[in-house]
Design a protein around this motif. Structure first.
Motif, mmCIF file in Angstrom:
data_model
loop_
_atom_site.group_PDB
_atom_site.id
_atom_site.type_symbol
_atom_site.label_atom_id
_atom_site.label_comp_id
_atom_site.label_asym_id
_atom_site.label_seq_id
_atom_site.Cartn_x
_atom_site.Cartn_y
_atom_site.Cartn_z
ATOM 1 N N GLN A 20 14.731 13.072 34.897
ATOM 2 C CA GLN A 20 14.579 12.207 33.731
ATOM 3 C C GLN A 20 13.469 12.729 32.825
ATOM 4 O O GLN A 20 13.617 12.750 31.592
ATOM 5 C CB GLN A 20 14.267 10.785 34.190
ATOM 6 C CG GLN A 20 14.143 9.777 33.059
ATOM 7 C CD GLN A 20 13.813 8.384 33.562
ATOM 8 O OE1 GLN A 20 13.415 8.214 34.713
ATOM 9 N NE2 GLN A 20 13.993 7.376 32.731
ATOM 10 N N ASN A 25 13.688 14.082 28.909
ATOM 11 C CA ASN A 25 12.820 13.559 27.850
ATOM 12 C C ASN A 25 12.102 14.697 27.134
ATOM 13 O O ASN A 25 11.973 14.681 25.899
ATOM 14 C CB ASN A 25 11.808 12.587 28.451
ATOM 15 C CG ASN A 25 10.993 11.870 27.386
ATOM 16 O OD1 ASN A 25 11.448 11.680 26.260
ATOM 17 N ND2 ASN A 25 9.772 11.491 27.736
ATOM 18 N N GLN A 77 12.453 15.557 23.075
ATOM 19 C CA GLN A 77 11.295 15.658 22.189
ATOM 20 C C GLN A 77 11.210 17.042 21.560
ATOM 21 O O GLN A 77 10.849 17.176 20.381
ATOM 22 C CB GLN A 77 10.019 15.341 22.969
ATOM 23 C CG GLN A 77 9.943 13.923 23.512
ATOM 24 C CD GLN A 77 10.006 12.869 22.412
ATOM 25 O OE1 GLN A 77 9.612 13.103 21.267
ATOM 26 N NE2 GLN A 77 10.512 11.696 22.766
ATOM 27 N N ALA A 124 5.593 14.126 26.833
ATOM 28 C CA ALA A 124 6.753 14.266 27.710
ATOM 29 C C ALA A 124 6.507 15.316 28.781
ATOM 30 O O ALA A 124 6.902 15.145 29.942
ATOM 31 C CB ALA A 124 7.981 14.625 26.874
#
Length: 368
Positions: free
Chosen positions: A111, A115, A119, A220
């Motif tokens: 996950q 992310n 970004q 992130a």
């Protein structure tokens, strides 16, 4: 007539009795007796630490072997999936001691990676938007150049019209039209320049927004590193070489951060001896030490004074011993002395933290 018989006394048989005397001793026997007596007196003086042996050695049986005993605890929670070590096993640094179910933590890493990708894509879009705005400003520069050329032509036409209207070659109406064309050209130049300024601000807006996008990418990535750390912590490894204690966890147990699983005892040990404060008068760092360990019998080992505690043990107590009632009894305080074990001895390999020790420090030895 009876005759009286007189006998002459024999000096050897009828000698008068005399007192008993022991046999005479030789000079060697007397010397030996004196030497034994002196040695006995010296032994008594040495045993009681009386002059001339006072202060030559300080000893105590309030001493123990110490070591860097490490508590092994998990940093993440989960169910234990494997414990590949046994009680009291020797382990090396980095060796796996236990593993925790890592499926949840692998999903969190995935996950976090997604992310980061999102970004970074937003940041790339920002860079593309900046290039697009910069290209638009080039078109606006061309528009400004064209508008300025039209303005220059209108100014030239205006100058000719001023000359021609003076001699009547053109009418006033044509002169007014030429003037209006000049004013329109000036307006077109200002409009093009304003468009160029707007384009410049658009580029700056994209650049300012990029800072936030870059911060989002770094955040992130930080979340990804945290997730990776949690995933790595599902494998519990030995921090140093040493020997394990009894294993306190089994497969299937649920553990949380801080749960005590087992102890790891490194082989680096030393001795802490607690002397009465009066005994530390002549103690110095570097003085030679001899000690015996109960677990090793009468084997005498060597060491040296490594350091002395900065304060008495009572100063480190949670509850202080101050007595404000007026009743006071003087109690000799204890000063901890750390003793390093001399290398090159075979028996210290068997020393384990917590063993009882009898220590003797030669206070005549050099030190600082």
């Amino acid at each position: 007539m009876d005759e009286t018989v007189t006998t002459t006394p024999d000096p050897q048989v009828d000698a008068p009795p005399r007192g008993w005397r022991p046999p005479a001793r030789s000079g060697t026997t007397l010397i030996m007796i004196v030497v034994i007596a002196v040695l006995a007196v010296l032994a008594i003086l040495y045993a009681w630490r009386l002059p001339p042996f006072a202060g030559l050695r300080e000893d105590t049986d309030n001493a123990y072997v110490r070591g860097k005993v490490t508590i092994i605890s998990p940093q993440v929670s989960g169910y234990v999936t494997a414990v590949p070590v046994q009680d009291f096993a020797e382990v090396k640094a980095g060796q796996v001691l236990a593993t925790i179910d890592d499926r949840i933590y692998r999903a969190r890493v995935a996950q976090a990676e997604a992310n980061v990708a999102a970004q970074e894509a937003a940041l790339a879009n920002s860079a593309q938007a900046q290039r697009s705005r910069e290209t638009a400003t080039l078109s606006q520069d061309a528009a400004i150049a064209s508008a300025r050329a039209q303005r220059d032509k209108a100014r030239a036409d205006m100058r000719r019209a001023d000359t021609l209207v003076a001699d009547g070659s053109i009418s006033a109406r044509e002169h007014d039209q030429t003037r209006a064309a000049l004013l329109a050209a000036d307006a077109t130049v200002r409009q093009a320049e304003a468009g160029r300024a707007i384009g410049t601000q658009d580029v700056r807006t994209v650049m300012v927004g990029r800072g936030g996008l870059q911060a989002a990418v770094e955040a992130a990535k930080a979340q990804l590193r945290l997730a990776q750390i949690d995933l790595d912590n599902t494998v519990i490894r030995a921090p140093v070489d040493g020997q394990l204690s009894e294993i306190g966890v089994r497969n299937g147990a649920f553990v949380s951060p801080g749960t005590q699983l087992l102890f790891l005892v490194p082989h680096d040990v030393w001795i802490v001896a607690n002397f009465k404060e009066a005994q530390t008068r002549d103690m110095r760092i570097g003085q030679p030490v001899t000690f015996r360990v109960d677990a090793l019998g009468n084997v005498k080992l060597r060491g040296h004074v490594e350091s002395l505690a900065p304060a008495a043990g009572s100063e480190f107590a949670v509850i202080k011993s101050d007595n404000a009632t007026g009743n006071f009894v003087k109690v000799a305080q204890r000063i901890a002395v750390r003793i390093a074990i001399e290398p090159g001895q075979s028996m210290p390999r068997r020393l384990q933290p917590g063993m009882s020790v009898e220590v003797a420090i030669d206070t005549r030895g050099g030190g600082r």
